[in-house]
Design a protein around this motif. Sequence first.
Motif, PDB file in Angstrom:
ATOM      1  N   THR A   1       0.887  -1.167   0.000  1.00 40.70           N
ATOM      2  CA  THR A   1       0.000   0.000   0.000  1.00 40.70           C
ATOM      3  C   THR A   1       0.921   1.212   0.000  1.00 40.70           C
ATOM      4  O   THR A   1       1.620   1.463   0.985  1.00 40.70           O
ATOM      5  CB  THR A   1      -0.897  -0.013   1.256  1.00 40.70           C
ATOM      6  N   VAL A   2       0.948   1.917  -1.132  1.00 46.15           N
ATOM      7  CA  VAL A   2       2.001   2.911  -1.339  1.00 46.15           C
ATOM      8  C   VAL A   2       1.488   4.347  -1.196  1.00 46.15           C
ATOM      9  O   VAL A   2       0.470   4.706  -1.789  1.00 46.15           O
ATOM     10  CB  VAL A   2       2.638   2.745  -2.741  1.00 46.15           C
ATOM     11  N   THR A   3       2.196   5.133  -0.413  1.00 47.15           N
ATOM     12  CA  THR A   3       1.920   6.569  -0.311  1.00 47.15           C
ATOM     13  C   THR A   3       3.136   7.298  -0.869  1.00 47.15           C
ATOM     14  O   THR A   3       4.275   6.958  -0.521  1.00 47.15           O
ATOM     15  CB  THR A   3       1.746   6.979   1.167  1.00 47.15           C
ATOM     16  N   ILE A   4       2.908   8.260  -1.745  1.00 46.03           N
ATOM     17  CA  ILE A   4       4.030   9.048  -2.271  1.00 46.03           C
ATOM     18  C   ILE A   4       3.993  10.434  -1.622  1.00 46.03           C
ATOM     19  O   ILE A   4       3.003  11.166  -1.757  1.00 46.03           O
ATOM     20  CB  ILE A   4       3.956   9.206  -3.801  1.00 46.03           C
ATOM     21  N   CYS A   5       5.058  10.774  -0.915  1.00 51.97           N
ATOM     22  CA  CYS A   5       5.165  12.104  -0.309  1.00 51.97           C
ATOM     23  C   CYS A   5       6.153  12.942  -1.119  1.00 51.97           C
ATOM     24  O   CYS A   5       7.009  12.399  -1.813  1.00 51.97           O
ATOM     25  CB  CYS A   5       5.653  11.993   1.132  1.00 51.97           C
TER      26      CYS A   5
ATOM     27  N   LEU B   1      10.305   7.822  12.388  1.00 53.07           N
ATOM     28  CA  LEU B   1      10.076   6.477  11.857  1.00 53.07           C
ATOM     29  C   LEU B   1       9.238   5.620  12.797  1.00 53.07           C
ATOM     30  O   LEU B   1       9.232   5.830  14.011  1.00 53.07           O
ATOM     31  CB  LEU B   1      11.427   5.778  11.631  1.00 53.07           C
ATOM     32  N   LYS B   2       8.593   4.613  12.208  1.00 49.36           N
ATOM     33  CA  LYS B   2       7.868   3.611  12.997  1.00 49.36           C
ATOM     34  C   LYS B   2       8.899   2.604  13.519  1.00 49.36           C
ATOM     35  O   LYS B   2       9.770   2.165  12.744  1.00 49.36           O
ATOM     36  CB  LYS B   2       6.862   2.910  12.066  1.00 49.36           C
ATOM     37  N   PRO B   3       8.833   2.215  14.783  1.00 52.75           N
ATOM     38  CA  PRO B   3       9.804   1.238  15.281  1.00 52.75           C
ATOM     39  C   PRO B   3       9.810  -0.038  14.427  1.00 52.75           C
ATOM     40  O   PRO B   3       8.747  -0.556  14.074  1.00 52.75           O
ATOM     41  CB  PRO B   3       9.313   0.949  16.707  1.00 52.75           C
ATOM     42  N   GLY B   4      11.001  -0.475  14.068  1.00 54.51           N
ATOM     43  CA  GLY B   4      11.139  -1.702  13.268  1.00 54.51           C
ATOM     44  C   GLY B   4      11.047  -1.492  11.769  1.00 54.51           C
ATOM     45  O   GLY B   4      11.173  -2.448  10.997  1.00 54.51           O
ATOM     46  N   ALA B   5      10.825  -0.270  11.324  1.00 53.56           N
ATOM     47  CA  ALA B   5      10.664  -0.011   9.881  1.00 53.56           C
ATOM     48  C   ALA B   5      11.933  -0.353   9.097  1.00 53.56           C
ATOM     49  O   ALA B   5      13.037  -0.325   9.637  1.00 53.56           O
ATOM     50  CB  ALA B   5      10.318   1.461   9.659  1.00 53.56           C
ATOM     51  N   THR B   6      11.719  -0.679   7.822  1.00 47.59           N
ATOM     52  CA  THR B   6      12.842  -0.866   6.895  1.00 47.59           C
ATOM     53  C   THR B   6      13.031   0.437   6.129  1.00 47.59           C
ATOM     54  O   THR B   6      12.051   0.993   5.614  1.00 47.59           O
ATOM     55  CB  THR B   6      12.532  -2.002   5.901  1.00 47.59           C
TER      56      THR B   6
ATOM     57  N   LEU C   1       4.982  15.329   6.904  1.00 51.54           N
ATOM     58  CA  LEU C   1       5.624  14.083   6.453  1.00 51.54           C
ATOM     59  C   LEU C   1       5.685  13.047   7.578  1.00 51.54           C
ATOM     60  O   LEU C   1       5.492  11.852   7.357  1.00 51.54           O
ATOM     61  CB  LEU C   1       7.041  14.429   5.954  1.00 51.54           C
ATOM     62  N   LYS C   2       5.927  13.531   8.794  1.00 52.04           N
ATOM     63  CA  LYS C   2       6.113  12.626   9.938  1.00 52.04           C
ATOM     64  C   LYS C   2       4.895  11.727  10.168  1.00 52.04           C
ATOM     65  O   LYS C   2       5.031  10.541  10.472  1.00 52.04           O
ATOM     66  CB  LYS C   2       6.402  13.466  11.197  1.00 52.04           C
ATOM     67  N   VAL C   3       3.700  12.276   9.984  1.00 51.68           N
ATOM     68  CA  VAL C   3       2.476  11.487  10.175  1.00 51.68           C
ATOM     69  C   VAL C   3       2.481  10.288   9.220  1.00 51.68           C
ATOM     70  O   VAL C   3       2.122   9.163   9.593  1.00 51.68           O
ATOM     71  CB  VAL C   3       1.223  12.375   9.935  1.00 51.68           C
ATOM     72  N   HIS C   4       2.886  10.524   7.984  1.00 52.68           N
ATOM     73  CA  HIS C   4       2.924   9.438   6.992  1.00 52.68           C
ATOM     74  C   HIS C   4       4.027   8.440   7.351  1.00 52.68           C
ATOM     75  O   HIS C   4       3.813   7.237   7.318  1.00 52.68           O
ATOM     76  CB  HIS C   4       3.171  10.009   5.595  1.00 52.68           C
ATOM     77  N   LEU C   5       5.198   8.977   7.688  1.00 53.59           N
ATOM     78  CA  LEU C   5       6.339   8.092   7.959  1.00 53.59           C
ATOM     79  C   LEU C   5       6.072   7.187   9.166  1.00 53.59           C
ATOM     80  O   LEU C   5       6.487   6.031   9.176  1.00 53.59           O
ATOM     81  CB  LEU C   5       7.610   8.924   8.204  1.00 53.59           C
TER      82      LEU C   5
END
Length: 282
Positions: free
Chosen positions: A182-186, A218-223, A193-197
Amino acid sequence: MIELRGKAVADAHKAVLSERLAELQAKGIVLSLGILLVGDDKAAQMYARFMEKTAKNAGFGVELEHLAADASEDEVLAVIDRWNRANQIYGVLPLMPMPAHIDREKVIERLDPAKDIDGLTSRNIGLVSAGKGGFWPCTPRACMAILDYYKIPLAGKNVVVVGRSQVVGKPVALLLLEKQATVTICHSKTVDLKVHLQRADVVVAAAGRAHMITGDMLKPGATVIDVGINDLEGQTVGDVEYASAVEVAGAVTPVPGGVGSVTTVMLLENIYEAYYARNVDC
Ligand code: NAD
């Protein structure tokens, strides 16, 4: 935290490619790349020499045409036409920037799409967007190769791409979509931006802004795939602040040593793909 180093990915792809080239060489077939350089731009000259050496080392033939800065547009187009007709040439790389009197778009659109290994022509962009073949540009392919090599799950995951350029942001978003993310383009006009990230399982940063993404975003554990190459007080850094990102993320590509180390082998793979499309895949 896993460091997603590009070298391991590049080596794995190089090994497969060199097997394929060895099979062709045993039959006396050498695939050649045409590199077109116009004028005196230092970065383009360095890249031309680097590509020549890398392609030769990998087992490709290379024709390097260096035209003077005052070469006419017709002379530049004549080289493209010659390579479009040449059987031994499977890929053509017109290096940018060219001198101001040369129309960049005219040069690109003159390329035979079947030899447009960097995916620059409108036809290639249309083909890949429609899922009908063509060549994907090398940097988006490098991002996908890294995600694939390190087995990062994408189906159903929230992915945020930061940047919407024609060479990186847009194509990588389409490739991720093909993998059922599910792709979001910022982009530069994105509000907060932080809300999306913070919702992103995977982040692809391609904005060209040094350290604009920090660990707290970032969300913890994100790649995190960091495409950015920026100069910060004489140092090459990514769009992601590595030191704070590694405290939060599950996996991060370093800069340098990440995406950039995979792009060249993607370009070389596209030369082989061009051979395959012309001779085998019919
Ligand atoms: P570009 O300038 O064409 O596009 C940048 C994009 O980032 C634009 O869509 C813009 O809207 C967005 N952006 C800019 N500031 C932003 C902000 N503050 N917040 C959100 N979005 C923002 O750049 P490009 O050609 O796509 O390259 C992007 C980066 O990737 C550059 O650093 C470039 O050097 C690097 N790059 C690396 C490789 C590689 O092999 N690793 C290859 C190509 C480009």
